[in-house]
Design a protein around this motif. Structure first.
Motif, PDB file in Angstrom:
ATOM      1  N   GLY A  73       5.974   2.599   6.746  1.00 12.49           N
ATOM      2  CA  GLY A  73       6.152   1.323   6.068  1.00 12.49           C
ATOM      3  C   GLY A  73       5.580   1.363   4.666  1.00 12.49           C
ATOM      4  O   GLY A  73       6.181   0.863   3.710  1.00 12.49           O
ATOM      5  N   PHE A  74       4.410   1.983   4.525  1.00 14.77           N
ATOM      6  CA  PHE A  74       3.785   2.146   3.210  1.00 14.77           C
ATOM      7  C   PHE A  74       4.653   3.026   2.306  1.00 14.77           C
ATOM      8  O   PHE A  74       4.914   2.689   1.143  1.00 14.77           O
ATOM      9  N   ILE A  75       5.102   4.153   2.845  1.00 14.07           N
ATOM     10  CA  ILE A  75       5.917   5.086   2.059  1.00 14.07           C
ATOM     11  C   ILE A  75       7.195   4.416   1.558  1.00 14.07           C
ATOM     12  O   ILE A  75       7.622   4.641   0.428  1.00 14.07           O
ATOM     13  N   PHE A  76       7.799   3.578   2.397  1.00 17.17           N
ATOM     14  CA  PHE A  76       9.053   2.914   2.027  1.00 17.17           C
ATOM     15  C   PHE A  76       8.839   1.563   1.331  1.00 17.17           C
ATOM     16  O   PHE A  76       9.783   0.805   1.144  1.00 17.17           O
ATOM     17  N   GLY A  77       7.587   1.257   0.977  1.00 19.90           N
ATOM     18  CA  GLY A  77       7.310   0.045   0.223  1.00 19.90           C
ATOM     19  C   GLY A  77       7.316  -1.235   1.038  1.00 19.90           C
ATOM     20  O   GLY A  77       7.481  -2.321   0.479  1.00 19.90           O
ATOM     21  N   GLN A  78       7.142  -1.128   2.335  1.00 18.71           N
ATOM     22  CA  GLN A  78       7.165  -2.295   3.211  1.00 18.71           C
ATOM     23  C   GLN A  78       5.868  -2.428   4.001  1.00 18.71           C
ATOM     24  O   GLN A  78       5.855  -2.903   5.134  1.00 18.71           O
ATOM     25  N   PHE A  79       4.746  -2.028   3.402  1.00 19.79           N
ATOM     26  CA  PHE A  79       3.471  -2.034   4.115  1.00 19.79           C
ATOM     27  C   PHE A  79       3.106  -3.421   4.629  1.00 19.79           C
ATOM     28  O   PHE A  79       2.689  -3.573   5.775  1.00 19.79           O
ATOM     29  N   GLU A  80       3.257  -4.450   3.793  1.00 18.34           N
ATOM     30  CA  GLU A  80       2.865  -5.797   4.201  1.00 18.34           C
ATOM     31  C   GLU A  80       3.635  -6.248   5.435  1.00 18.34           C
ATOM     32  O   GLU A  80       3.058  -6.831   6.352  1.00 18.34           O
ATOM     33  N   PHE A  81       4.929  -5.984   5.454  1.00 15.31           N
ATOM     34  CA  PHE A  81       5.733  -6.372   6.613  1.00 15.31           C
ATOM     35  C   PHE A  81       5.253  -5.652   7.864  1.00 15.31           C
ATOM     36  O   PHE A  81       5.044  -6.272   8.911  1.00 15.31           O
ATOM     37  N   PHE A  82       5.067  -4.337   7.773  1.00 16.37           N
ATOM     38  CA  PHE A  82       4.706  -3.562   8.958  1.00 16.37           C
ATOM     39  C   PHE A  82       3.258  -3.786   9.383  1.00 16.37           C
ATOM     40  O   PHE A  82       2.944  -3.705  10.570  1.00 16.37           O
ATOM     41  N   TRP A  83       2.369  -4.085   8.446  1.00 15.03           N
ATOM     42  CA  TRP A  83       0.992  -4.380   8.833  1.00 15.03           C
ATOM     43  C   TRP A  83       0.950  -5.711   9.591  1.00 15.03           C
ATOM     44  O   TRP A  83       0.282  -5.843  10.607  1.00 15.03           O
TER      45      TRP A  83
END
Length: 112
Positions: A73-83
């Motif tokens: 998620g972090f690598i693909f720029g979606q860290f906030e969503f996945f966290w």
């Protein structure tokens, strides 16, 4: 697509696509990495009873999946969503203390 966007509070179709790709990559990678991790402990499919191997394999996939989900998620720029997704999942399994620990850890480091 509109159902995903509404349910997950997502703005664009591109973000839905990226999130689905992250879920797919994470699942495949977790399954792939579980075999070598088991073999590190001497648990190999052909040398171990299936009654022991498969439950351990499935149980091991879970924590690997959780770590990889946030990482990809972090690598693909979606860290906030996945966290947020991860915290909700952990809390539903009565493991919210893990999410609280990392939230507290990240907040104290960010404030220093």
């Amino acid at each position: 697509m509109s159902t995903f966007k509404k349910r997950w509070n997502i703005k664009s179709n591109w973000q839905v696509f990226v999130i689905l790709v992250v879920f797919a990559i994470t699942g495949s990678t977790a399954a792939y990495l579980s075999k070598p991790v088991l073999s590190l402990f001497g648990i190999v499919r052909n040398e171990t009873s299936g009654w022991m191997y498969w439950p351990l394999y499935i149980i091991l996939i879970f924590p690997i999946y959780q770590v990889l989900l946030v990482t990809f998620g972090f690598i693909f720029g979606q860290f906030e969503f996945f966290w947020a997704f991860e915290k909700k999942m952990l809390r539903s399994m009565k493991l919210g203390f893990i999410a609280d620990f990392f939230d507290k850890l990240f907040k104290t480091k960010g404030e220093s």
